[in-house]
Design a protein around this motif. Structure first.
Motif, PDB file in Angstrom:
ATOM      1  N   ASN A 111       3.286  -4.007  13.993  1.00 40.80           N
ATOM      2  CA  ASN A 111       3.341  -4.502  15.633  1.00 40.80           C
ATOM      3  C   ASN A 111       4.246  -3.376  16.145  1.00 40.80           C
ATOM      4  O   ASN A 111       4.783  -3.476  16.989  1.00 40.80           O
ATOM      5  N   GLY A 112       3.967  -2.002  15.614  1.00 41.00           N
ATOM      6  CA  GLY A 112       4.774  -0.924  16.047  1.00 41.00           C
ATOM      7  C   GLY A 112       6.136  -0.844  15.613  1.00 41.00           C
ATOM      8  O   GLY A 112       6.850   0.239  15.595  1.00 41.00           O
ATOM      9  N   GLN A 113       6.723  -1.707  14.709  1.00 38.13           N
ATOM     10  CA  GLN A 113       7.877  -1.965  14.295  1.00 38.13           C
ATOM     11  C   GLN A 113       7.881  -1.372  12.817  1.00 38.13           C
ATOM     12  O   GLN A 113       6.733  -1.501  11.992  1.00 38.13           O
ATOM     13  N   ALA A 168       1.077  -1.214   0.086  1.00 39.12           N
ATOM     14  CA  ALA A 168       0.013  -0.147  -0.186  1.00 39.12           C
ATOM     15  C   ALA A 168       0.824   1.291   0.032  1.00 39.12           C
ATOM     16  O   ALA A 168       0.721   2.131  -0.759  1.00 39.12           O
ATOM     17  N   SER A 169       1.824   1.303   0.791  1.00 45.63           N
ATOM     18  CA  SER A 169       2.590   2.697   0.992  1.00 45.63           C
ATOM     19  C   SER A 169       3.569   2.624  -0.494  1.00 45.63           C
ATOM     20  O   SER A 169       3.676   3.664  -0.835  1.00 45.63           O
ATOM     21  N   GLU A 170       3.831   1.569  -0.959  1.00 38.69           N
ATOM     22  CA  GLU A 170       4.656   1.534  -2.123  1.00 38.69           C
ATOM     23  C   GLU A 170       3.716   2.196  -3.295  1.00 38.69           C
ATOM     24  O   GLU A 170       4.356   3.166  -3.945  1.00 38.69           O
ATOM     25  N   ALA A 172      -2.588   0.338  20.258  1.00 32.86           N
ATOM     26  CA  ALA A 172      -1.644   0.876  21.055  1.00 32.86           C
ATOM     27  C   ALA A 172      -0.401   1.366  20.220  1.00 32.86           C
ATOM     28  O   ALA A 172       0.447   2.100  20.696  1.00 32.86           O
ATOM     29  N   THR A 173      -0.224   0.636  18.996  1.00 30.27           N
ATOM     30  CA  THR A 173       0.900   1.082  18.138  1.00 30.27           C
ATOM     31  C   THR A 173       0.547   1.759  16.783  1.00 30.27           C
ATOM     32  O   THR A 173       1.426   1.738  15.862  1.00 30.27           O
ATOM     33  N   TYR A 174      -0.879   2.269  16.820  1.00 35.83           N
ATOM     34  CA  TYR A 174      -1.246   3.072  15.402  1.00 35.83           C
ATOM     35  C   TYR A 174      -0.179   4.170  15.234  1.00 35.83           C
ATOM     36  O   TYR A 174       0.002   4.943  15.933  1.00 35.83           O
ATOM     37  N   GLN A 175       0.221   4.036  13.629  1.00 36.20           N
ATOM     38  CA  GLN A 175       1.165   5.021  13.306  1.00 36.20           C
ATOM     39  C   GLN A 175       2.472   5.281  13.913  1.00 36.20           C
ATOM     40  O   GLN A 175       3.128   6.187  13.740  1.00 36.20           O
ATOM     41  N   ASN A 176       2.825   4.124  14.577  1.00 36.54           N
ATOM     42  CA  ASN A 176       3.978   4.151  15.309  1.00 36.54           C
ATOM     43  C   ASN A 176       5.195   4.853  14.394  1.00 36.54           C
ATOM     44  O   ASN A 176       6.153   5.677  14.843  1.00 36.54           O
TER      45      ASN A 176
HETATM   46  N1  FMN Z   1      -0.875  -0.351  11.473  1.00 39.59           N
HETATM   47  C1  FMN Z   1      -0.386   0.405  12.477  1.00 39.59           C
HETATM   48  O1  FMN Z   1      -0.935   1.817  12.539  1.00 39.59           O
HETATM   49  N2  FMN Z   1       0.237  -0.027  13.641  1.00 39.59           N
HETATM   50  C2  FMN Z   1       0.638  -1.184  13.679  1.00 39.59           C
HETATM   51  O2  FMN Z   1       1.177  -1.530  14.768  1.00 39.59           O
HETATM   52  C3  FMN Z   1       0.240  -2.400  12.915  1.00 39.59           C
HETATM   53  N3  FMN Z   1       0.702  -3.460  12.981  1.00 39.59           N
HETATM   54  C4  FMN Z   1       0.345  -4.391  12.012  1.00 39.59           C
HETATM   55  C5  FMN Z   1       0.563  -5.645  12.125  1.00 39.59           C
HETATM   56  C6  FMN Z   1       0.152  -6.600  11.319  1.00 39.59           C
HETATM   57  C7  FMN Z   1       0.438  -8.355  11.241  1.00 39.59           C
HETATM   58  C8  FMN Z   1      -0.695  -6.150  10.039  1.00 39.59           C
HETATM   59  C9  FMN Z   1      -0.922  -7.131   9.004  1.00 39.59           C
HETATM   60  C10 FMN Z   1      -0.945  -4.874   9.961  1.00 39.59           C
HETATM   61  C11 FMN Z   1      -0.544  -3.927  10.986  1.00 39.59           C
HETATM   62  N4  FMN Z   1      -0.685  -2.668  10.797  1.00 39.59           N
HETATM   63  C12 FMN Z   1      -0.410  -1.778  11.803  1.00 39.59           C
HETATM   64  C13 FMN Z   1      -1.588  -2.023   9.688  1.00 39.59           C
HETATM   65  C14 FMN Z   1      -0.634  -1.694   8.600  1.00 39.59           C
HETATM   66  O3  FMN Z   1       0.302  -0.846   8.873  1.00 39.59           O
HETATM   67  C15 FMN Z   1      -1.656  -1.343   7.027  1.00 39.59           C
HETATM   68  O4  FMN Z   1      -2.280  -2.206   6.642  1.00 39.59           O
HETATM   69  C16 FMN Z   1      -0.738  -0.674   6.046  1.00 39.59           C
HETATM   70  O5  FMN Z   1      -1.579  -0.187   5.245  1.00 39.59           O
HETATM   71  C17 FMN Z   1       0.041  -1.831   5.485  1.00 39.59           C
HETATM   72  O6  FMN Z   1       0.733  -1.204   4.400  1.00 39.59           O
HETATM   73  P1  FMN Z   1       1.986  -1.718   3.466  1.00 39.59           P
HETATM   74  O7  FMN Z   1       1.060  -2.401   2.388  1.00 39.59           O
HETATM   75  O8  FMN Z   1       2.606  -0.671   2.867  1.00 39.59           O
HETATM   76  O9  FMN Z   1       2.984  -2.541   4.174  1.00 39.59           O
END
Ligand code: FMN
Length: 191
Positions: free
Chosen positions: A79-81, A34-36, A118-122
């Motif tokens: 997961n915040g990472q 998604a970010s890409e 707890a880790t939204y947008q970390n």
């Molecule tokens: N979103 C957050 O804001 N904080 C999180 O800690 C977080 N942990 C996630 C853990 C897992 C296993 C998954 C599947 C999603 C998590 N998300 C979290 C949501 C993703 O960040 C979100 O779906 C994002 O759009 C994925 O972007 P990407 O497709 O560029 O990887």
């Protein structure tokens, strides 16, 4: 030898924008794309506006951010990472002394999901804070996309002032931008 095709003087084709070539770097931290995809969307719009765009994962730029033009960072959190392709970048950024990134201009948009309350947008928050701490200049307030709610609406809202703000900060005159269609359609009367 075959004759070379020269563009005809009366051809109505329009160029989309003069290429002023201001550098714009789009960096993403992304596991599932998604970010890409947002980074590529900005790059494609930027090219049409005459920017010299480059798209890469954040880890390609651990240790190097440009002082010319600007950098936009789109990243998720897991997961915040950091996503897998943003770990080295985040570690590098955390260890920078104050002032190390003075002259770098940036904007951050985060892809997240409130299910991870707890880790939204970390990670985007951390990247934004650490860039500022290292002396980089923010161009736009950080944006937050919530994949559980209006993900694309959140992006569009953050993105709306993007080109205007960027152009002002980088001295790209708005009149240089011609977003008119590449082709003109002319109605031909029938009969
Ligand atoms: N979103 C957050 O804001 N904080 C999180 O800690 C977080 N942990 C996630 C853990 C897992 C296993 C998954 C599947 C999603 C998590 N998300 C979290 C949501 C993703 O960040 C979100 O779906 C994002 O759009 C994925 O972007 P990407 O497709 O560029 O990887």
């Amino acid at each position: 030898p075959a004759p070379r095709a020269e563009p005809r003087e009366d051809t109505k084709t329009k160029v989309r924008a003069p290429a002023h070539g201001t550098p714009l770097l789009l960096l993403f931290g992304s596991n599932s794309g998604a970010s890409e995809a947002f980074a590529r969307r900005i790059a494609s719009d930027g090219s049409a506006r005459g920017y010299a765009t480059h798209v890469a994962p954040l880890d390609d730029h651990a240790g190097k951010l440009p002082r010319e033009g600007a950098v936009a960072i789109i990243t998720a959190s897991y997961n915040g990472q950091p996503p897998d392709n943003a770990r080295q970048f985040c570690t590098w950024l955390d260890g920078l002394p104050e002032g190390a990134l003075s002259g770098v201009r940036y904007a951050v948009f985060g892809c997240g999901n409130r299910d991870w309350a707890a880790t939204y947008q970390n990670v985007p928050r951390r990247v934004d804070e650490q860039l500022a701490r290292a002396g980089a200049t923010v161009l736009l307030p950080r944006g937050e996309g919530d994949a559980r709610a209006d993900f694309f609406g959140d992006f569009e809202q953050w993105y709306a002032p993007f080109w205007g703000t960027l152009g002002e900060a980088l001295g790209v005159a708005p009149q240089e931008i011609d977003m008119s269609p590449l082709y003109e359609v002319e109605a031909v009367p029938s009969g």
